[in-house]
Design a protein around this motif. Structure first.
Motif, PDB file in Angstrom:
ATOM      1  N   ILE A 177       0.337  -1.488   0.160  1.00 47.47           N
ATOM      2  CA  ILE A 177      -0.185   0.315   0.054  1.00 47.47           C
ATOM      3  C   ILE A 177       1.089   1.228   0.212  1.00 47.47           C
ATOM      4  CG2 ILE A 177      -1.736   1.739   1.344  1.00 47.47           C
ATOM      5  CD1 ILE A 177      -3.030  -1.246   2.529  1.00 47.47           C
ATOM      6  N   THR A 178       2.683   1.874   0.906  1.00 47.61           N
ATOM      7  CA  THR A 178       2.912   1.748   0.669  1.00 47.61           C
ATOM      8  C   THR A 178       3.463   3.059  -0.668  1.00 47.61           C
ATOM      9  OG1 THR A 178       3.197   2.197   3.411  1.00 47.61           O
ATOM     10  CG2 THR A 178       5.065   3.349   2.404  1.00 47.61           C
ATOM     11  N   GLY A 179       4.272   2.030  -0.647  1.00 53.19           N
ATOM     12  CA  GLY A 179       4.766   1.592  -2.346  1.00 53.19           C
ATOM     13  C   GLY A 179       3.866   1.609  -3.328  1.00 53.19           C
ATOM     14  N   ILE A 180       2.090   1.495  -3.453  1.00 55.52           N
ATOM     15  CA  ILE A 180       2.389   2.470  -4.910  1.00 55.52           C
ATOM     16  C   ILE A 180       1.536   3.260  -4.409  1.00 55.52           C
ATOM     17  CG2 ILE A 180      -0.003   2.243  -5.617  1.00 55.52           C
ATOM     18  CD1 ILE A 180       0.095  -1.427  -4.707  1.00 55.52           C
ATOM     19  N   ALA A 181       1.139   4.536  -3.486  1.00 56.41           N
ATOM     20  CA  ALA A 181       1.063   5.162  -3.253  1.00 56.41           C
ATOM     21  C   ALA A 181       2.110   6.125  -3.196  1.00 56.41           C
ATOM     22  CB  ALA A 181       0.344   5.333  -1.859  1.00 56.41           C
ATOM     23  N   ALA A 182       3.187   5.440  -2.872  1.00 58.97           N
ATOM     24  CA  ALA A 182       4.249   6.441  -3.406  1.00 58.97           C
ATOM     25  C   ALA A 182       4.757   6.759  -4.936  1.00 58.97           C
ATOM     26  CB  ALA A 182       5.878   5.979  -2.202  1.00 58.97           C
ATOM     27  N   ALA A 183       4.315   5.633  -5.342  1.00 59.65           N
ATOM     28  CA  ALA A 183       5.301   5.378  -6.654  1.00 59.65           C
ATOM     29  C   ALA A 183       4.136   6.195  -8.027  1.00 59.65           C
ATOM     30  CB  ALA A 183       4.600   4.010  -7.645  1.00 59.65           C
ATOM     31  N   LEU A 184       2.622   6.481  -7.235  1.00 52.59           N
ATOM     32  CA  LEU A 184       2.154   7.063  -7.645  1.00 52.59           C
ATOM     33  C   LEU A 184       2.045   8.596  -7.179  1.00 52.59           C
ATOM     34  CD1 LEU A 184      -1.700   5.419  -7.430  1.00 52.59           C
ATOM     35  CD2 LEU A 184      -0.722   5.902  -9.546  1.00 52.59           C
ATOM     36  N   SER A 185       2.493   9.045  -6.413  1.00 51.58           N
ATOM     37  CA  SER A 185       2.872   9.942  -6.159  1.00 51.58           C
ATOM     38  C   SER A 185       4.409  10.458  -6.578  1.00 51.58           C
ATOM     39  CB  SER A 185       3.315  10.065  -4.098  1.00 51.58           C
ATOM     40  OG  SER A 185       3.796  11.611  -3.685  1.00 51.58           O
ATOM     41  N   MET A 186       5.353   9.879  -6.756  1.00 51.06           N
ATOM     42  CA  MET A 186       6.680  10.266  -7.487  1.00 51.06           C
ATOM     43  C   MET A 186       6.288  10.662  -8.734  1.00 51.06           C
ATOM     44  SD  MET A 186       9.546  10.978  -5.348  1.00 51.06           S
ATOM     45  CE  MET A 186      10.272  10.315  -6.745  1.00 51.06           C
ATOM     46  N   ALA A 187       5.154   9.889  -9.514  1.00 53.00           N
ATOM     47  CA  ALA A 187       4.645   9.739 -10.752  1.00 53.00           C
ATOM     48  C   ALA A 187       4.579  11.069 -10.977  1.00 53.00           C
ATOM     49  CB  ALA A 187       3.908   8.738 -11.443  1.00 53.00           C
ATOM     50  N   SER A 188       3.516  11.482 -10.037  1.00 51.03           N
ATOM     51  CA  SER A 188       2.794  12.805 -10.449  1.00 51.03           C
ATOM     52  C   SER A 188       4.108  13.767 -10.106  1.00 51.03           C
ATOM     53  CB  SER A 188       1.502  13.130  -9.182  1.00 51.03           C
ATOM     54  OG  SER A 188       0.978  12.218  -8.925  1.00 51.03           O
ATOM     55  N   SER A 189       4.697  14.047  -8.766  1.00 48.57           N
ATOM     56  CA  SER A 189       6.037  14.613  -8.796  1.00 48.57           C
ATOM     57  C   SER A 189       6.736  15.195 -10.159  1.00 48.57           C
ATOM     58  CB  SER A 189       6.543  14.648  -7.325  1.00 48.57           C
ATOM     59  OG  SER A 189       5.627  14.481  -6.455  1.00 48.57           O
ATOM     60  N   GLU A 190       7.271  13.980 -10.989  1.00 47.41           N
ATOM     61  CA  GLU A 190       7.660  14.036 -11.839  1.00 47.41           C
ATOM     62  C   GLU A 190       7.012  15.184 -13.115  1.00 47.41           C
ATOM     63  OE1 GLU A 190      11.045  13.121 -14.199  1.00 47.41           O
ATOM     64  OE2 GLU A 190      10.858  13.874 -12.018  1.00 47.41           O
ATOM     65  N   TYR A 191       6.168  14.736 -13.436  1.00 48.23           N
ATOM     66  CA  TYR A 191       5.005  14.733 -13.850  1.00 48.23           C
ATOM     67  C   TYR A 191       4.975  16.377 -14.242  1.00 48.23           C
ATOM     68  CZ  TYR A 191       0.930  16.359 -16.812  1.00 48.23           C
ATOM     69  OH  TYR A 191       0.181  17.336 -17.687  1.00 48.23           O
ATOM     70  N   LEU A 192       4.301  16.735 -13.064  1.00 42.46           N
ATOM     71  CA  LEU A 192       4.876  18.741 -12.645  1.00 42.46           C
ATOM     72  C   LEU A 192       6.335  19.167 -13.442  1.00 42.46           C
ATOM     73  CD1 LEU A 192       2.332  18.887  -9.670  1.00 42.46           C
ATOM     74  CD2 LEU A 192       1.720  19.166 -11.790  1.00 42.46           C
ATOM     75  N   SER A 193       7.055  18.816 -12.419  1.00 43.87           N
ATOM     76  CA  SER A 193       8.485  18.851 -12.386  1.00 43.87           C
ATOM     77  C   SER A 193       8.989  19.049 -13.948  1.00 43.87           C
ATOM     78  CB  SER A 193       9.392  17.906 -11.838  1.00 43.87           C
ATOM     79  OG  SER A 193      10.530  18.589 -12.092  1.00 43.87           O
ATOM     80  N   THR A 194       8.725  18.644 -14.451  1.00 45.22           N
ATOM     81  CA  THR A 194       9.179  18.271 -16.060  1.00 45.22           C
ATOM     82  C   THR A 194       8.098  19.537 -17.180  1.00 45.22           C
ATOM     83  OG1 THR A 194       9.580  15.952 -15.968  1.00 45.22           O
ATOM     84  CG2 THR A 194       9.813  17.270 -17.858  1.00 45.22           C
ATOM     85  N   LYS A 195       7.228  19.804 -15.940  1.00 50.41           N
ATOM     86  CA  LYS A 195       6.352  20.405 -17.382  1.00 50.41           C
ATOM     87  C   LYS A 195       6.593  21.940 -17.140  1.00 50.41           C
ATOM     88  CE  LYS A 195       1.716  21.201 -18.322  1.00 50.41           C
ATOM     89  NZ  LYS A 195      -0.686  21.120 -17.870  1.00 50.41           N
ATOM     90  N   SER A 196       6.918  21.973 -15.529  1.00 47.73           N
ATOM     91  CA  SER A 196       6.987  23.537 -14.763  1.00 47.73           C
ATOM     92  C   SER A 196       8.507  24.245 -16.173  1.00 47.73           C
ATOM     93  CB  SER A 196       7.365  23.396 -13.762  1.00 47.73           C
ATOM     94  OG  SER A 196       8.415  22.174 -13.255  1.00 47.73           O
ATOM     95  N   GLU A 197       9.470  23.032 -15.857  1.00 46.83           N
ATOM     96  CA  GLU A 197      10.926  23.323 -16.009  1.00 46.83           C
ATOM     97  C   GLU A 197      11.155  23.338 -17.643  1.00 46.83           C
ATOM     98  OE1 GLU A 197      13.215  20.043 -14.544  1.00 46.83           O
ATOM     99  OE2 GLU A 197      13.239  20.598 -12.435  1.00 46.83           O
ATOM    100  N   GLY A 198       9.935  22.628 -19.110  1.00 47.43           N
ATOM    101  CA  GLY A 198       9.702  22.874 -19.936  1.00 47.43           C
ATOM    102  C   GLY A 198      10.136  21.901 -20.638  1.00 47.43           C
ATOM    103  N   GLY A 199      11.088  21.386 -19.723  1.00 49.05           N
ATOM    104  CA  GLY A 199      11.515  18.703 -19.633  1.00 49.05           C
ATOM    105  C   GLY A 199      12.750  18.639 -21.261  1.00 49.05           C
ATOM    106  N   GLU A 200      13.021  19.973 -21.517  1.00 52.22           N
ATOM    107  CA  GLU A 200      14.294  19.910 -22.257  1.00 52.22           C
ATOM    108  C   GLU A 200      14.249  18.694 -23.610  1.00 52.22           C
ATOM    109  OE1 GLU A 200      17.774  18.835 -19.558  1.00 52.22           O
ATOM    110  OE2 GLU A 200      17.560  21.495 -18.529  1.00 52.22           O
TER     111      GLU A 200
END
Length: 294
Positions: free
Chosen positions: A176-199
């Motif tokens: 449960i912890t791992g799946i929640a963390a994976a979804l959280s990390m994926a969401s964070s990477e999406y927002l991070s890549t989008k805000s940075e322009g993603g190169e």
């Protein structure tokens, strides 16, 4: 020019080995070119394949015989390119090119072989700039997912081991912890890549690479607690799995990126196992001080 009958027996054996390597590498590059989608990369691979074949014929002038390619090596690199990517396969070939250059350098009295040595040096430069492969563009996202999963999740499972003392409960809580963390990390990477322009990276793909890398690690680390009832034994197997993942990934990364395997492996292993040890002690302390015996 030195003819093949004037070679020493050892030189003749060496030259036949060089011939085998050259014709094998020529066919490998041809095979890699056949699966490469980028036209520029494909042309470069075929150019190198043609050069390797010309090296074979130069060596044949000294040995006076044809040599069959190594089918095992040919199949090996073709499968590696299919499974792990053309960049990984090419970088392994590149290490072979360096060996060939060193082999030819000692024959300073043979102008033909000195020319071969120079061409082998040029190959390395061509190969480094050759591939623009999508999976390497998103390597940073994979690193993020793996690093975070190995450091955080290894620590969490180590803490759960003493705090819960039940392998099935640890596996359930960890999943449960791992799946929640994976979804959280994926969401964070999406927002991070989008805000940075993603190169050049697409935010959705970056998120998928991060999430999948995290989930694969979670599954590998939780599995020992599902299969083994003894929590300490399961913890030991889990730590071994973590070390194996670290070794395999860093070997791939080191080859594909041309970086030091030892340095990356040591850093990641020490960080992950240090967090696991601290979390294990925290789990023990909380269990002792709270008096809760799950």
């Amino acid at each position: 020019m030195i003819k093949y009958m004037e070679l020493t027996e050892q030189d003749r054996k060496d030259f036949l080995r060089f011939q085998r390597n050259e014709i094998t590498e020529s066919l490998v590059y041809e095979r890699l070119a056949s699966i490469e989608k980028d036209e520029s990369n494909r042309k470069t691979l075929r150019l190198i394949a043609a050069e390797e074949r010309s090296h074979y014929h130069i060596l044949k002038k000294y040995t006076g015989q044809d040599v069959a390619p190594s089918r095992k090596r040919l199949v090996r690199f073709y499968l590696l390119a299919r499974i792990l990517g053309i960049t990984f396969a090419i970088k392994l070939m590149e290490s072979g090119e360096e060996n060939a250059h060193n082999n030819y350098d000692k024959y300073t009295y043979l102008p033909d072989l000195q020319e071969l040595a120079q061409e082998e040096k040029v190959h390395e430069g061509k190969l480094i700039a050759l591939i623009n492969e999508e999976r390497l563009d998103y390597m940073g996202s994979v690193v993020l997912g793996l690093n975070d999963a190995l450091v955080e999740f290894t620590g969490a499972l180590a803490g759960f081991t003493l705090a819960l003392s039940d392998s099935k409960l640890i596996a359930l809580t960890g999943s449960i912890t791992g799946i929640a963390a994976a979804l959280s990390m994926a969401s964070s990477e999406y927002l991070s890549t989008k805000s940075e322009g993603g190169e050049g990276k697409k935010p959705a793909k970056a998120a998928i690479y991060t999430g999948i890398a995290y989930l694969i690690t979670v599954v590998a680390l939780v599995t020992p607690f599902i299969l083994i009832s003894n929590v300490i034994a399961a913890l030991g197997v889990m730590l071994f799995m973590a070390l194996t993942i670290i070794a395999l990934f860093n070997y791939y990364y080191a080859v594909a990126r041309g970086e030091s395997f030892r340095k990356r492996f040591t850093e990641m292993a020490v960080l992950s196992f240090s967090v696991a040890a601290i979390s294990f002690l925290i789990g023990y302390a909380l269990k002792t001080f709270t008096g809760i015996d799950a």
